[in-house]
Design a protein around this motif. Structure first.
Motif, short mmCIF file in Angstrom:
data_model
loop_
_atom_site.label_atom_id
_atom_site.label_comp_id
_atom_site.label_asym_id
_atom_site.label_seq_id
_atom_site.Cartn_x
_atom_site.Cartn_y
_atom_site.Cartn_z
N TYR A 35 0.84 -1.18 0.00
CA TYR A 35 0.00 0.00 0.00
C TYR A 35 0.88 1.24 0.00
O TYR A 35 1.99 1.23 0.52
CB TYR A 35 -0.87 0.07 1.26
CG TYR A 35 -2.02 -0.89 1.30
CD1 TYR A 35 -1.84 -2.21 1.71
CD2 TYR A 35 -3.30 -0.48 0.95
CE1 TYR A 35 -2.91 -3.08 1.76
CE2 TYR A 35 -4.38 -1.35 0.99
CZ TYR A 35 -4.18 -2.65 1.41
OH TYR A 35 -5.23 -3.52 1.46
N GLN A 37 0.66 5.28 1.27
CA GLN A 37 -0.08 6.34 1.96
C GLN A 37 0.55 7.66 1.56
O GLN A 37 1.68 7.96 1.93
CB GLN A 37 -0.05 6.17 3.48
CG GLN A 37 -0.94 7.19 4.19
CD GLN A 37 -0.96 7.03 5.69
OE1 GLN A 37 0.02 6.60 6.30
NE2 GLN A 37 -2.08 7.35 6.30
N LYS A 40 -1.84 13.13 1.43
CA LYS A 40 -3.22 13.37 1.85
C LYS A 40 -3.73 12.28 2.77
O LYS A 40 -4.91 12.25 3.11
CB LYS A 40 -4.12 13.48 0.61
CG LYS A 40 -3.80 14.68 -0.26
CD LYS A 40 -4.74 14.77 -1.44
CE LYS A 40 -4.42 15.99 -2.29
NZ LYS A 40 -5.29 16.07 -3.48
N LYS A 41 -2.85 11.37 3.15
CA LYS A 41 -3.14 10.31 4.13
C LYS A 41 -4.01 9.17 3.60
O LYS A 41 -4.44 8.33 4.36
CB LYS A 41 -3.78 10.88 5.41
CG LYS A 41 -2.95 11.97 6.05
CD LYS A 41 -1.58 11.47 6.44
CE LYS A 41 -0.76 12.56 7.11
NZ LYS A 41 0.64 12.14 7.35
N PHE A 42 -4.30 9.17 2.28
CA PHE A 42 -5.06 8.06 1.74
C PHE A 42 -4.18 6.82 1.66
O PHE A 42 -3.04 6.88 1.20
CB PHE A 42 -5.58 8.37 0.33
CG PHE A 42 -6.82 9.19 0.33
CD1 PHE A 42 -6.80 10.51 -0.05
CD2 PHE A 42 -8.04 8.63 0.70
CE1 PHE A 42 -7.95 11.28 -0.04
CE2 PHE A 42 -9.19 9.39 0.70
CZ PHE A 42 -9.14 10.71 0.32
N LEU A 43 -4.73 5.68 2.10
CA LEU A 43 -4.06 4.39 1.99
C LEU A 43 -4.60 3.72 0.73
O LEU A 43 -5.77 3.35 0.67
CB LEU A 43 -4.39 3.51 3.19
CG LEU A 43 -3.38 3.39 4.31
CD1 LEU A 43 -3.99 2.68 5.48
CD2 LEU A 43 -2.13 2.66 3.85
N ILE A 45 -4.09 0.65 -2.28
CA ILE A 45 -3.40 -0.58 -2.60
C ILE A 45 -2.63 -0.42 -3.90
O ILE A 45 -3.08 0.24 -4.84
CB ILE A 45 -4.37 -1.77 -2.68
CG1 ILE A 45 -3.60 -3.07 -2.76
CG2 ILE A 45 -5.35 -1.61 -3.84
CD1 ILE A 45 -4.38 -4.29 -2.41
N PHE A 90 3.35 0.72 3.00
CA PHE A 90 3.02 -0.33 3.97
C PHE A 90 2.89 -1.67 3.26
O PHE A 90 2.23 -1.78 2.22
CB PHE A 90 1.70 -0.04 4.67
CG PHE A 90 1.74 1.11 5.62
CD1 PHE A 90 1.29 2.36 5.25
CD2 PHE A 90 2.24 0.94 6.91
CE1 PHE A 90 1.33 3.43 6.13
CE2 PHE A 90 2.28 2.01 7.80
CZ PHE A 90 1.83 3.25 7.41
N PHE A 101 -0.72 -5.41 8.90
CA PHE A 101 0.20 -4.46 8.29
C PHE A 101 1.56 -4.43 8.97
O PHE A 101 1.68 -4.66 10.18
CB PHE A 101 -0.39 -3.04 8.34
CG PHE A 101 -1.50 -2.83 7.34
CD1 PHE A 101 -2.78 -3.30 7.59
CD2 PHE A 101 -1.26 -2.16 6.16
CE1 PHE A 101 -3.80 -3.10 6.67
CE2 PHE A 101 -2.28 -1.95 5.23
CZ PHE A 101 -3.54 -2.43 5.48
N PRO A 103 5.09 -2.01 9.77
CA PRO A 103 5.21 -0.69 10.40
C PRO A 103 5.36 0.46 9.41
O PRO A 103 5.28 1.62 9.81
CB PRO A 103 6.46 -0.83 11.26
CG PRO A 103 7.28 -1.86 10.55
CD PRO A 103 6.29 -2.83 9.95
#
Lengths: 110, 115
Positions: A35, A37, A40-43, A45, A90, A101, A103
């Motif tokens: 993933y 991130q 903008k903090k979007f996770l 895939i 991630f 997940f 770290p």
């Protein structure tokens, strides 16, 4: 006894370089994921591997390539790094439903 | 186009009170929903999930409610504790063959529980 581990935790590199991030899971899971991130903090895939077969490949640049030497590892190779690749990456693994997940690896491209 | 939305970027709650985190989704094909908790500099940790055939799932202080008609789910934490302070991500997926499909995440809600 970390279930999902990633190395390195931090990676600072220059534009144009090629780098790899390693991921290992000791849970015996069948599927592993990468993933991203973004700022903008979007996770979101990027890839998943099931029994060494790529089963999801979202619209990521082909500069990114996952490599799975065995069921417990899914490494992420990135060629010709760009500024926009700066993010936290991630790794995750799952057996059926829940994903576990790592770290995270904070990649900074300068 | 965000398929999973968490419209509150932050929430502050007093210790001992209830925390309610909300999540909306647009894709009616989603049939499995999860909540993850994330501390700074760590990966998301699975918290609780719910299948679309249920409307409630409870695990200790955590309860997830699903309202399929409204395409809305919520996470209730009772009582809230300072250690619950973290970012909470809602995620949804479409399961195929009994296994989880691609997880679509919301943007997260930062919960602060004050002593």
């Amino acid at each position: 006894d970390t279930a999902v581990s990633q190395t390195p935790k931090y990676l600072v590199t220059q534009m144009g370089n090629d780098k790899s991030i390693k991921c290992e899971q000791n849970l015996g899971h069948d599927t592993m994921y990468w993933y991203k991130q973004d700022s903008k903090k979007f996770l979101k895939i990027m890839f998943s591997y099931n029994n060494k077969e790529l089963i999801i490949n979202e619209t990521v640049p082909n500069r990114f390539s996952p490599k799975s030497p065995d069921k417990a590892h899914l490494n992420l190779h990135i060629n010709s790094l760009e500024l926009g690749d700066s993010a936290v990456y991630f790794c995750a693994s799952s057996h059926r439903n829940e994903q576990y997940f790592g770290p995270g690896t904070r990649l900074t491209v300068t | 186009d965000q398929q999973v939305k968490q419209n509150s970027p932050s929430l502050s709650v007093q210790e001992g009170r209830i925390s309610i985190l909300n999540c909306d989704y647009t894709n009616s094909m989603f049939d499995y929903f999860l909540w993850y908790k994330k501390y700074p500099a760590e990966g998301p940790t699975f918290l609780i999930s719910i299948s679309s055939i249920k409307d409630k799932n409870e695990d200790g202080r955590f309860t997830v409610f699903l309202n399929k008609s409204a395409k809305h789910l919520s996470l209730h934490i009772v009582p809230s504790q300072p250690g619950d302070s973290a970012v909470y991500f809602c995620a949804a997926s479409i399961r195929t063959g009994g296994s989880q499909g691609n997880l679509i995440f919301g943007k997260g809600t930062k919960l602060s529980v004050k002593p």
